[in-house]
Scaffold this active site. Structure first.
Site, PDB file in Angstrom:
ATOM      1  N   LYS A  79       0.924  -1.195  -0.024  1.00  0.00           N
ATOM      2  CA  LYS A  79       0.055   0.080  -0.048  1.00  0.00           C
ATOM      3  C   LYS A  79       0.700   1.205  -0.081  1.00  0.00           C
ATOM      4  CE  LYS A  79      -3.826   1.791   2.800  1.00  0.00           C
ATOM      5  NZ  LYS A  79      -4.789   1.356   3.793  1.00  0.00           N
ATOM      6  N   SER A 154      -9.406   1.000   2.817  1.00  0.00           N
ATOM      7  CA  SER A 154      -8.787   2.019   1.838  1.00  0.00           C
ATOM      8  C   SER A 154      -7.705   1.296   1.284  1.00  0.00           C
ATOM      9  CB  SER A 154      -7.911   3.134   2.658  1.00  0.00           C
ATOM     10  OG  SER A 154      -7.158   2.715   3.709  1.00  0.00           O
ATOM     11  N   SER A 178      -9.300  -1.206   7.024  1.00  0.00           N
ATOM     12  CA  SER A 178      -8.868  -0.834   5.761  1.00  0.00           C
ATOM     13  C   SER A 178      -8.222  -2.182   5.164  1.00  0.00           C
ATOM     14  CB  SER A 178      -7.765   0.092   5.578  1.00  0.00           C
ATOM     15  OG  SER A 178      -8.638   1.340   5.366  1.00  0.00           O
TER      16      SER A 178
END
Ligand code: GLN
Length: 488
Positions: A79, A154, A178
């Protein structure tokens, strides 16, 4: 054999028996990304050269049979809020669009020591704020199971990539779901670790008291292999825990018979998609067949989970994001500015997207004199009640099982006009972070052709138990093995 479709476990076997090299494996994954990612948009940066260089080093290690770990030669991505030395790290924000960190996050150093091969950085909601990946400043990521739907957020880029076989695993970050929510939406296994189990050094902070880094992979087994490499105390992160690291892979095969599994009744309320509920109920039946004891428990303060989570988030995020002002990092808009304050304001006005601005403003509000006690302090007190709910539940059981999200993946654009509805999709995942406990998302079925995820929640530092239960379930079912058409 298509190398990009391999799990970590399978690839390790082939790498150590010299049936494939890391360069071959990495090349296959990169080729697949270049072919498939234009449909999905999971990657912000693809690091072909860097990846092949690391793969060659891994092959040397493999040839000499030296220092080999379960991750040696395995391609992965992270990420884009996890700092990578020399490789752009954007948080999917305009304000960090061209930011190149001068140092690695500890997790990156640890994976590099283990011999894993970093292939790129994945799209996310800007600074981790969102549940659909639509708050990225760059582009939306698409769900590989249905390109018109969101991958969740996310860590949406990471989940979509793992589901579409673009990398054998990813590292995500979970502040309030997330890792788990996008894992559930994309049919990926994802572990939110205990707060402090994995170093946060080099993670660009959203909520410093909630953030945790964890693996997203094709199985609980693969998550255990990754956790083994990244867990443990780090002197650069004062909140990382000194507790010993169990042998997660060894623990996997311990029988689950007799373990007590709690069903929190507050997590099975009206509003849940019928196919989600039936998938979770079937999974519970499977656990019973595996010899686990099922009992209902209560987490009475569950309804306060969302307000506590968001109030503390607004406060901490607004403080954490104060450092982005155009002076030391990333974007700086100084043109026409009369003084330094102007420069801060211009930079932040242009650099942050609407959701980030909304949360910074709400944070300033809940921390301001007169409102601090009513909002922030109150939220911190109720946070203690949430933690105590979990502690009481874990006196009666070894783990809890619940849906990850009340629905399956929704359509792109469906919730973008209404932040509150978007926040509501986090209802089952947010309470664990204020409490600091770990939670593993495991694929457990399909509803309307979209994946359903369940989460197993455990007490502090019980990742071994969660992975053990997840592994037992995955040994008895094959939901986690299903892949979307684009993954071929
Ligand atoms: N949906 C959560 C939010 O918008 C996700 C946060 C996270 O875990 N990074 O805050």
């Amino acid at each position: 054999m298509q190398p990009h479709t391999l799990s970590i476990r399978e690839a390790h076997e082939l790498l150590t028996t010299k049936q494939i090299s890391s360069v071959e494996l990495t090349t296959a994954v990169l080729d697949h990304i270049h072919k498939t990612d234009p449909l999905i948009n999971a990657f912000v940066t693809i690091a072909d050269e860097l990846a092949l260089e690391q793969a060659r080093l891994a092959d040397q290690r493999l040839r000499q049979s030296e220092d080999i770990t379960p991750l040696t030669g395995i391609p992965f991505a992270v990420k884009d809020c996890i700092s990578t030395r020399g490789l752009r790290t954007t948080c999917s924000s305009k304000i960090l669009e061209n930011y190149i960190p001068p140092y690695n996050a500890t997790v990156i150093d640890r994976l590099s020591t283990a011999g894993a091969v970093l292939i790129g950085k994945q799209n996310m909601d800007e600074f981790g704020m969102g549940s659909s990946c639509e708050n990225s400043a760059f582009f939306d990521t698409h769900n590989p199971w249905d390109l018109e739907r969101v991958p969740g957020g996310s860590s949406g880029g990471s989940a979509a990539a793992v589901a579409a076989n673009m990398g054998l695993f990813a590292l995500g970050e979970d502040t309030g779901g997330s890792i788990r929510m996008p894992a559930g939406f994309c049919n990926v296994t994802g572990l939110k670790t205990t707060y402090g189990r994995v170093s946060r050094y080099g993670l660009i902070a959203l909520v410093s008291s909630f953030d945790s880094i964890g693996p997203m992979a094709r199985s609980a087994y693969d998550c255990a292999a990754v956790l083994q490499s990244i867990a443990g105390q780090d002197l650069k992160d004062a909140t990382s825990l000194p507790d010993p690291i169990p042998d997660y892979l060894k623990m996997l095969d311990k029988p689950v018979k007799g373990l007590r599994l709690g069903i929190p009744k507050e997590y099975f309320q009206a509003g849940m998609e019928a196919g989600v509920e039936s998938s979770i109920r079937e999974a519970i039946q499977k656990f019973e067949e595996l010899g686990m004891e099922i009992r209902e428990v209560s987490l009475p303060h569950t309804t306060y989970g969302l307000p506590v989570y968001y109030l503390v988030l607004f406060a901490e995020a607004s403080a954490n994001l104060a450092r982005f002002d155009g002076t030391r990092f990333g974007l700086s808009v100084a043109e026409g500015a009369e003084n330094v304050i102007d420069q801060y304001l211009q930079t932040r006005r242009e650099g942050f997207g609407p959701e980030v601005k909304r949360r910074i403003m709400l944070g300033a509000y809940v921390l301001s004199a007169g409102y601090y006690d009513a909002y922030y302090l109150k939220a911190q007190k109720v946070r203690t009640l949430l933690r105590q709910d979990f502690e009481a539940a874990f006196e009666q059981c070894d783990a809890l099982v619940a849906p990850t999200c009340p629905t399956t993946a929704f359509k792109l654009g469906e919730k973008t006009d209404d932040p509150l509805t978007m926040y509501l999709s986090d209802i089952y995942v947010v309470a664990t972070n204020p409490a600091g406990v770990p939670s593993l998302c495991v694929p457990c079925g399909f509803s309307n052709n979209m994946p359903v995820g369940m989460q197993l929640i455990g007490k502090h530092l019980s990742e071994d138990v969660l992975l053990q239960i997840g592994h037992a379930y995955q040994s008895a079912t094959d939901w986690h093995l299903k892949r979307p058409a684009v993954s071929k």
